[in-house]
Write a protein that holds these residues in place. Structure first.
Motif, PDB file in Angstrom:
ATOM      1  N   PHE A   1      -4.275   0.652  -2.069  1.00 45.32           N
ATOM      2  CA  PHE A   1      -3.734  -0.640  -2.494  1.00 45.32           C
ATOM      3  C   PHE A   1      -2.885  -0.497  -3.752  1.00 45.32           C
ATOM      4  O   PHE A   1      -3.264   0.206  -4.697  1.00 45.32           O
ATOM      5  CB  PHE A   1      -4.909  -1.581  -2.769  1.00 45.32           C
ATOM      6  CG  PHE A   1      -4.538  -2.892  -3.398  1.00 45.32           C
ATOM      7  CD1 PHE A   1      -4.697  -3.085  -4.762  1.00 45.32           C
ATOM      8  CD2 PHE A   1      -4.036  -3.913  -2.629  1.00 45.32           C
ATOM      9  CE1 PHE A   1      -4.366  -4.283  -5.346  1.00 45.32           C
ATOM     10  CE2 PHE A   1      -3.705  -5.128  -3.205  1.00 45.32           C
ATOM     11  CZ  PHE A   1      -3.871  -5.319  -4.567  1.00 45.32           C
TER      12      PHE A   1
ATOM     13  N   GLN B   1       0.570   5.325   1.215  1.00 47.20           N
ATOM     14  CA  GLN B   1      -0.250   6.287   1.949  1.00 47.20           C
ATOM     15  C   GLN B   1       0.402   7.665   1.849  1.00 47.20           C
ATOM     16  O   GLN B   1       1.552   7.844   2.246  1.00 47.20           O
ATOM     17  CB  GLN B   1      -0.384   5.874   3.425  1.00 47.20           C
ATOM     18  CG  GLN B   1      -1.312   6.784   4.227  1.00 47.20           C
ATOM     19  CD  GLN B   1      -1.458   6.344   5.666  1.00 47.20           C
ATOM     20  OE1 GLN B   1      -0.555   5.738   6.245  1.00 47.20           O
ATOM     21  NE2 GLN B   1      -2.599   6.634   6.279  1.00 47.20           N
TER      22      GLN B   1
ATOM     23  N   TYR C   1       0.847  -1.192   0.000  1.00 54.49           N
ATOM     24  CA  TYR C   1       0.000   0.000   0.000  1.00 54.49           C
ATOM     25  C   TYR C   1       0.882   1.241   0.000  1.00 54.49           C
ATOM     26  O   TYR C   1       1.997   1.214   0.502  1.00 54.49           O
ATOM     27  CB  TYR C   1      -0.874   0.054   1.264  1.00 54.49           C
ATOM     28  CG  TYR C   1      -1.891  -1.046   1.357  1.00 54.49           C
ATOM     29  CD1 TYR C   1      -1.542  -2.296   1.857  1.00 54.49           C
ATOM     30  CD2 TYR C   1      -3.204  -0.843   0.939  1.00 54.49           C
ATOM     31  CE1 TYR C   1      -2.478  -3.313   1.934  1.00 54.49           C
ATOM     32  CE2 TYR C   1      -4.153  -1.854   1.025  1.00 54.49           C
ATOM     33  CZ  TYR C   1      -3.774  -3.080   1.518  1.00 54.49           C
ATOM     34  OH  TYR C   1      -4.712  -4.087   1.595  1.00 54.49           O
TER      35      TYR C   1
ATOM     36  N   PHE D   1       3.612   0.707   2.829  1.00 57.61           N
ATOM     37  CA  PHE D   1       3.429  -0.334   3.836  1.00 57.61           C
ATOM     38  C   PHE D   1       3.296  -1.688   3.163  1.00 57.61           C
ATOM     39  O   PHE D   1       2.633  -1.807   2.121  1.00 57.61           O
ATOM     40  CB  PHE D   1       2.140  -0.105   4.636  1.00 57.61           C
ATOM     41  CG  PHE D   1       2.136   1.096   5.530  1.00 57.61           C
ATOM     42  CD1 PHE D   1       1.602   2.304   5.099  1.00 57.61           C
ATOM     43  CD2 PHE D   1       2.666   1.019   6.808  1.00 57.61           C
ATOM     44  CE1 PHE D   1       1.596   3.413   5.922  1.00 57.61           C
ATOM     45  CE2 PHE D   1       2.656   2.133   7.644  1.00 57.61           C
ATOM     46  CZ  PHE D   1       2.124   3.326   7.203  1.00 57.61           C
TER      47      PHE D   1
ATOM     48  N   HIS E   1       0.374  11.732   2.916  1.00 51.44           N
ATOM     49  CA  HIS E   1       0.129  12.425   4.182  1.00 51.44           C
ATOM     50  C   HIS E   1      -1.330  12.863   4.300  1.00 51.44           C
ATOM     51  O   HIS E   1      -1.868  13.507   3.407  1.00 51.44           O
ATOM     52  CB  HIS E   1       1.063  13.637   4.296  1.00 51.44           C
ATOM     53  CG  HIS E   1       0.900  14.374   5.582  1.00 51.44           C
ATOM     54  ND1 HIS E   1       1.303  13.842   6.789  1.00 51.44           N
ATOM     55  CD2 HIS E   1       0.362  15.575   5.858  1.00 51.44           C
ATOM     56  CE1 HIS E   1       1.022  14.700   7.744  1.00 51.44           C
ATOM     57  NE2 HIS E   1       0.452  15.767   7.206  1.00 51.44           N
ATOM     58  N   GLY E   2      -1.964  12.474   5.396  1.00 52.08           N
ATOM     59  CA  GLY E   2      -3.348  12.894   5.643  1.00 52.08           C
ATOM     60  C   GLY E   2      -4.388  12.112   4.872  1.00 52.08           C
ATOM     61  O   GLY E   2      -5.576  12.455   4.923  1.00 52.08           O
ATOM     62  N   GLU E   3      -3.947  11.072   4.167  1.00 52.76           N
ATOM     63  CA  GLU E   3      -4.896  10.301   3.368  1.00 52.76           C
ATOM     64  C   GLU E   3      -4.917   8.841   3.818  1.00 52.76           C
ATOM     65  O   GLU E   3      -4.120   8.409   4.652  1.00 52.76           O
ATOM     66  CB  GLU E   3      -4.515  10.379   1.888  1.00 52.76           C
ATOM     67  CG  GLU E   3      -4.578  11.790   1.329  1.00 52.76           C
ATOM     68  CD  GLU E   3      -4.208  11.842  -0.147  1.00 52.76           C
ATOM     69  OE1 GLU E   3      -4.064  12.971  -0.659  1.00 52.76           O
ATOM     70  OE2 GLU E   3      -4.070  10.783  -0.791  1.00 52.76           O
ATOM     71  N   ALA E   4      -5.828   8.080   3.249  1.00 50.39           N
ATOM     72  CA  ALA E   4      -5.932   6.661   3.571  1.00 50.39           C
ATOM     73  C   ALA E   4      -4.911   5.861   2.751  1.00 50.39           C
ATOM     74  O   ALA E   4      -4.497   6.292   1.671  1.00 50.39           O
ATOM     75  CB  ALA E   4      -7.336   6.159   3.262  1.00 50.39           C
ATOM     76  N   PRO E   5      -4.522   4.699   3.243  1.00 50.63           N
ATOM     77  CA  PRO E   5      -3.665   3.817   2.421  1.00 50.63           C
ATOM     78  C   PRO E   5      -4.407   3.409   1.144  1.00 50.63           C
ATOM     79  O   PRO E   5      -5.613   3.188   1.160  1.00 50.63           O
ATOM     80  CB  PRO E   5      -3.432   2.602   3.327  1.00 50.63           C
ATOM     81  CG  PRO E   5      -3.689   3.092   4.707  1.00 50.63           C
ATOM     82  CD  PRO E   5      -4.754   4.134   4.568  1.00 50.63           C
TER      83      PRO E   5
ATOM     84  N   PHE F   1       0.814  -5.267   9.572  1.00 49.21           N
ATOM     85  CA  PHE F   1       1.491  -4.340   8.670  1.00 49.21           C
ATOM     86  C   PHE F   1       2.891  -4.048   9.183  1.00 49.21           C
ATOM     87  O   PHE F   1       3.130  -4.027  10.400  1.00 49.21           O
ATOM     88  CB  PHE F   1       0.721  -3.020   8.588  1.00 49.21           C
ATOM     89  CG  PHE F   1      -0.467  -3.069   7.670  1.00 49.21           C
ATOM     90  CD1 PHE F   1      -1.648  -3.680   8.068  1.00 49.21           C
ATOM     91  CD2 PHE F   1      -0.415  -2.505   6.403  1.00 49.21           C
ATOM     92  CE1 PHE F   1      -2.740  -3.728   7.225  1.00 49.21           C
ATOM     93  CE2 PHE F   1      -1.513  -2.550   5.557  1.00 49.21           C
ATOM     94  CZ  PHE F   1      -2.679  -3.160   5.964  1.00 49.21           C
TER      95      PHE F   1
END
Lengths: 113, 114
Positions: A44, A36, A34, A87, A38-42, A103
């Protein structure tokens, strides 16, 4: 059991390549990668299930070694948009049909002009 | 259309309060998850539900209680909030359980306990 990611951080200039590793002391059932920002969701990137498997997505690809204890993520000709924290997520089997999803601690990738 | 949505996006509250975070997915997936990401960005699974049934229940304080009214919703209720609960909580969903399919993450709920 948490997989070990390396390096913890890397700085690249645009166009350079990077490799991020994810290792486990136990055989893994699956590995997910994944990214990610900054400030966002991971988000895929890809999943690997078979030992010896290699997968690619444009200039980002990944491998899973034959023993299924290590996966590597390859980023070639990096672009500014590749910056973020990467990740690996893994499944390990605990026996009796149960499993764990864990993770790694992440690898912070910064691409600079 | 948002695939996995969470409400609220931000939550600021006092120690000792009880709060809930809601999650909904419109992807038709069978499996949903709750993750906690702490200030060091460490991502840890808390719970997973498959078709409204709890299948992963990691070692989290029993102040945290998930509830899945149907397979499109997974809510997280937290009792007696503590300072250490401050984190970003992500909901995710996948077509199947087992860690063999893509997980789609919601935007996260940023919880700050004062």
């Amino acid at each position: 059991q948490q997989p070990v990611q390396s390096p913890q951080a890397v700085i690249l200039r645009e166009g350079e390549d990077a490799v991020i590793n994810c290792s486990s002391s136990k055989a893994l059932y699956s590995v997910h990668w994944y990214r990610q920002k900054h400030g966002e969701a991971p988000v895929f990137l890809m999943i690997l299930l078979k030992g010896g498997e290699q997968k690619g997505h444009e200039k980002i690809s990944a491998s899973f070694n034959e023993k299924k204890q290590q996966s590597s993520l390859y980023l070639t000709a990096s672009q500014l948009s590749y910056s973020g924290t990467y990740f690996c997520g893994t499944r390990t089997n605990s026996g009796a049909g149960s499993y764990q999803l864990t993770f790694g601690k992440g690898t912070k990738l910064s691409v600079i002009p | 259309d948002t695939a996995v949505s969470q409400t609220p996006k931000y939550l600021v509250t006092q120690m000792g309060n009880d709060k809930s975070i809601k999650c909904e997915q419109n992807l038709g997936h069978d499996t949903m998850y709750w993750y906690k990401q702490d200030s060091k960005k460490f991502l840890k699974i808390m719970f997973s539900y498959n078709n409204k049934e709890l299948i992963i229940n990691e070692t989290v304080p029993n102040r945290f209680s998930p509830k899945s009214p149907d397979k499109a919703h997974l809510n997280l209720h937290i009792n007696s909030l503590e300072l250490g609960d401050s984190a970003v909580y992500f909901c995710a969903s996948s077509p199947l359980a087992g860690g063999v399919e893509t997980q789609y993450f919601g935007p996260g709920t940023r919880l700050l306990v004062l």
